[in-house]
Write an enzyme that holds these catalytic residues in place. Sequence first.
Site, short mmCIF file in Angstrom:
data_model
loop_
_atom_site.label_atom_id
_atom_site.label_comp_id
_atom_site.label_asym_id
_atom_site.label_seq_id
_atom_site.Cartn_x
_atom_site.Cartn_y
_atom_site.Cartn_z
N LYS A 197 1.26 -1.20 -0.12
CA LYS A 197 0.09 -0.31 -0.38
C LYS A 197 1.02 0.95 0.02
O LYS A 197 1.98 1.59 1.09
CB LYS A 197 -0.98 0.07 1.34
N ARG A 207 -11.05 10.51 1.96
CA ARG A 207 -10.45 11.36 3.30
C ARG A 207 -11.29 11.77 3.44
O ARG A 207 -12.03 11.71 4.68
CB ARG A 207 -8.71 12.10 3.39
N GLU A 234 7.63 -6.55 0.68
CA GLU A 234 6.06 -6.11 1.66
C GLU A 234 5.14 -7.68 0.95
O GLU A 234 4.88 -8.66 2.35
CB GLU A 234 5.24 -4.85 1.38
N LYS A 249 -2.44 -0.89 -4.26
CA LYS A 249 -3.42 -0.73 -3.71
C LYS A 249 -2.15 0.81 -3.93
O LYS A 249 -0.74 0.74 -3.10
CB LYS A 249 -3.64 -0.47 -2.24
C1 PBG Z 1 -7.15 3.78 5.71
C2 PBG Z 1 -7.35 3.73 4.51
C3 PBG Z 1 -6.91 4.65 3.28
C4 PBG Z 1 -7.86 3.49 2.22
C5 PBG Z 1 -8.31 2.58 2.44
N1 PBG Z 1 -7.92 2.32 3.74
C6 PBG Z 1 -6.27 5.62 3.42
C7 PBG Z 1 -5.48 6.06 3.78
O1 PBG Z 1 -4.56 4.39 3.46
O2 PBG Z 1 -5.17 7.35 3.87
C8 PBG Z 1 -8.15 4.53 0.75
C9 PBG Z 1 -9.13 3.86 -0.16
C10 PBG Z 1 -9.24 5.09 -1.21
O3 PBG Z 1 -8.51 5.89 -1.49
O4 PBG Z 1 -10.66 4.70 -2.09
N2 PBG Z 1 -7.31 3.29 6.01
#
Ligand code: PBG
Length: 338
Positions: A197, A207, A234, A249
């Site tokens: 990620k 957000r 990872e 991701k």
């Molecule tokens: C963290 C999380 C995020 C996303 C999914 N899980 C945001 C981040 O890491 O700031 C982003 C998903 C998206 O942008 O669609 N709980």
Amino acid sequence: MQPPLIRPRRLRATPAMRRLVAETRMHPAQLILPLFVREGASQPAPISSMPGVVQHTLDSLRREIAAAAEAGIGGVMLFGVPEVKDAVGSGATDPNGILNVATRAAVAEAGDALVVQTDLCLDEFTDHGHCGVLDSSGRVDNDASLERYREMGVAQAEAGSQLIGLSGMMDGQVAAVRDALDSAGHPETPLLGYAAKYASAFYGPFREAVQSSLEGDRRTYQLDPANAREGAREVLLDVEEGADIVMVKPAMSYLDVLADAAATSPVPVWAYQVSGEFAMIEAAAANGWIDRRRAIEESVTSIRRAGADAVLTYFAIELATWLRAGPTPPVPAQRGAM
Ligand code: PBG
């Protein structure tokens, strides 16, 4: 000059021929819909940067799950938006916290039709907005966060989550939550490791969706976009720690990382077409700059082609509906295209 002997265009000549030779196919069962549920909400609330996506009430969540089941998609991924946040994200481990309440409602609604998955991360629940808890100097404390993840994992399993997605990017999170679940009598709950990620600008609209309190960034725990080898490492670590599925991701800017993971991982590899990827397509389509349906189909097909076994996408229900209805209507003939 001799005419060409080799003519790849033969296999592109008709819709039926193109359909026959397509290398990548999509099925609704390979699509997972992320869903936001807001505590105390009486009306679904639109998210301005994600047209068509809402923060659900418990009632509208149930209706959306019914629609997802009807469309035949493989699963949903739940995110909670709590009314109250604190330093340790107490709402995340409270059995009556929004995510756990929503999980019970979703599981009851879904029956056997699809897999109800939950996001395991503290960021929606902390007043500082970080994915873990902070130490006395304000840094994200890896091992103290793991203790919270263990409790959160057990709370989610007890609420009935059928697949727990670990998205916090703390070192050792898969092993820690696996151990907690096994010790608490939940050895059968599978874990999805958000293995690679990246610290991405493409999470911007998310957000807003979860009303994040974050100031600053997540670069001390999410991966540097410059690094592919680190992503591969990872993935390897999450597999070794016992992840049942691993994820890359965002998706579209990381197709190389995804293709590498798909080539090497012994467990399924998923990808998340994140909020910013969704928002870019919607914004360009709304301006008439791209064909919305073709852009959605092409983007998700590309993610599958790069090697994702399944894709989390905000387009899941709509795309599944198109897939069930049949191929894309022919594009109007373009001058000079033949
Ligand atoms: C963290 C999380 C995020 C996303 C999914 N899980 C945001 C981040 O890491 O700031 C982003 C998903 C998206 O942008 O669609 N709980």
